[in-house]
Write an enzyme that holds these catalytic residues in place. Structure first.
Site, PDB file in Angstrom:
ATOM      1  N   LYS A  86       2.678  11.538   6.776  1.00  0.00           N
ATOM      2  CA  LYS A  86       1.842  11.348   7.952  1.00  0.00           C
ATOM      3  C   LYS A  86       2.380  12.059   9.182  1.00  0.00           C
ATOM      4  CE  LYS A  86      -0.503   7.175   6.336  1.00  0.00           C
ATOM      5  NZ  LYS A  86      -1.708   7.873   5.885  1.00  0.00           N
ATOM      6  N   PHE A 129       0.864  -1.187   0.000  1.00  0.00           N
ATOM      7  CA  PHE A 129       0.000   0.000   0.000  1.00  0.00           C
ATOM      8  C   PHE A 129       0.891   1.224   0.000  1.00  0.00           C
ATOM      9  CE2 PHE A 129      -2.332   3.540   1.756  1.00  0.00           C
ATOM     10  CZ  PHE A 129      -3.481   3.504   0.970  1.00  0.00           C
ATOM     11  N   ASP A 184       9.516   3.065   1.735  1.00  0.00           N
ATOM     12  CA  ASP A 184       8.312   3.848   2.040  1.00  0.00           C
ATOM     13  C   ASP A 184       8.051   3.734   3.538  1.00  0.00           C
ATOM     14  OD1 ASP A 184       5.790   4.842   2.485  1.00  0.00           O
ATOM     15  OD2 ASP A 184       4.870   3.898   0.735  1.00  0.00           O
TER      16      ASP A 184
END
Length: 409
Positions: A265, A151, A236
């Site tokens: 984030k 993801f 990531d």
């Protein structure tokens, strides 16, 4: 819990507000039926005044809790001075942000963006440019190897290499140039990398897949393979980074330094969207004016908040808390295995918990926990994710685990 700052109470109830969203909001989410009106630290409060322990933390965007005083102060001070120039001009906050973020991560240069998906898209562009200009891959032949069950976001290019059909169905045609291999399989990765490979793009821990932690040695093996094959390793760390796993970066558990690091984030402290591509100098140096950009990327408000986030991480306090409280989390989950929990994976203050399907789906467990005053989110059927703010106390964590035990019983 510190008393939340008082705000005007909405005139409509939770049920009324949820119904009001239905005709005017795109249905791209299926949120739990709780309407949050205020928050402080690890706690949120709905419009009726009911309090909930936040065990999701905005998918790690709230690593430092809701409205951390240092981050709110940084935002307030910057709001009174300057919020946006665009990158058409310099501003006085960007250099410090980039310098300190590069130093924190052990890399050289920073490309500031806004969202995590933008960081991933930017990383892909940089890797391709590097492949053509530095590695010598023929034009338009560059490939990027990714892992199944990944993801990395939901833009058109990113869903092109997703294996989640819900994310893909109805959104083709898809962007070519990606090869998908099983996660945690070095032999498959080795077979997929060839002279056209610009990069290997991986999550050090797969979050959306259910907090899947690879075998010991896997990340070090990826690092060795990419060096030997002459391609980039892009990590990531948008969900796994910035303290979540007990280290500043999840790759540090294997003493790995990637060529390119993707952050987001928590970098915005739960206040503004902030993301970044952080990389070796020779990699990011392939970008020239006009080839990539973002009006809001690296804006003064984002840089001020991002710098304050880096300051919090420089102390090491939050990494230590994630390590120490991670022991509490694992211990509590160990006690539940065989009592409604079929298994779990955890690192630091992050866990994917597999619920016995006989007891309920992940969604149903989330709804039951909500009624007990604990907020979590499901993923992939009967799996729930636990990712509380790193500011949570041991007592609060034990309370959440007790609530989980209660709903499983």
């Amino acid at each position: 819990m510190t008393a939340p700052t008082q705000v005007p109470v909405p005139t409509r109830s939770s049920a009324e507000l949820i119904r009001a969203e239905e005709p005017v909001l795109a249905h791209n989410y299926h949120p739990l039926p709780v309407v949050v009106a205020r928050a402080e630290g690890t706690w949120v409060e709905d419009v009726e005044g009911r309090r909930y322990l936040d065990m999701l933390a905005g998918y790690s965007a709230l690593n430092f809790g809701h409205r951390h005083p240092a981050l709110i102060d940084a935002a307030h001070r910057q709001l009174d001075r300057l919020t946006l120039t665009s990158r058409a001009f310099h501003h006085d906050k960007l250099a410090e942000f980039a310098e300190r973020l590069a130093e924190l991560t052990g890399l050289d240069m920073v490309l500031p963006m806004n969202t995590g998906a933008e960081a991933v898209e930017s990383g892909i562009k940089v890797a391709r440019k590097w492949a053509y200009e530095v590695k010598g891959v023929p034009a338009d032949r560059a490939t990027i190897v990714v892992a199944a069950e990944n993801f990395h976001g939901r833009t058109t290019t990113i869903v092109s290499f997703s294996t989640d059909e819900t994310a893909r169905q109805g959104f083709g045609p898809f962007t070519p140039g990606f090869r998908i291999v099983p996660y945690n399989d070095l032999a498959a990765l080795e077979a997929a990398v060839d002279e056209t490979t610009a990069a290997v793009l991986l999550e050090p821990i797969q979050g959306e897949a259910g907090v899947v932690v690879p075998d010991a040695g896997y990340l070090a093996g990826v690092r060795e393979l990419t060096r030997r094959k002459g391609c980039l390793f892009i990590a990531d760390e948008i969900q796994s980074g910035l303290g979540r796993t007990g280290r500043t970066l999840a790759v540090e558990h294997e003493s790995v330094v990637p060529d390119v690091l993707l952050l987001g984030k928590a970098l915005g402290g739960g206040i503004v969207p902030v993301s970044a591509v952080v990389a070796r100098r020779d990699v990011l140096a392939v970008l020239r004016p006009g080839e990539h950009g973002s009006t809001f990327g690296g804006n003064p408000l984002a840089a001020a908040v991002g710098t304050a986030v880096v300051e919090l991480l420089e102390t090491g306090e939050y990494q230590r808390r994630a390590t120490e409280l991670g022991v509490v989390l694992r211990g509590g989950l160990d006690r539940l295995v065989g009592k409604g929990v079929t298994g779990f994976r955890a690192r630091g203050l992050w866990a994917g918990v597999d619920i016995d399907p006989v007891i309920g789906t992940g969604r149903e467990i989330g709804e039951r926990l909500m009624r007990e005053g604990v907020l979590v989110k499901d993923t992939h059927g009967s799996t729930i994710r636990l990712a509380p703010p790193l500011t949570i106390t041991a007592d609060e964590l034990e309370s959440a685990l007790g609530a989980l035990e209660k709903v499983l019983a």
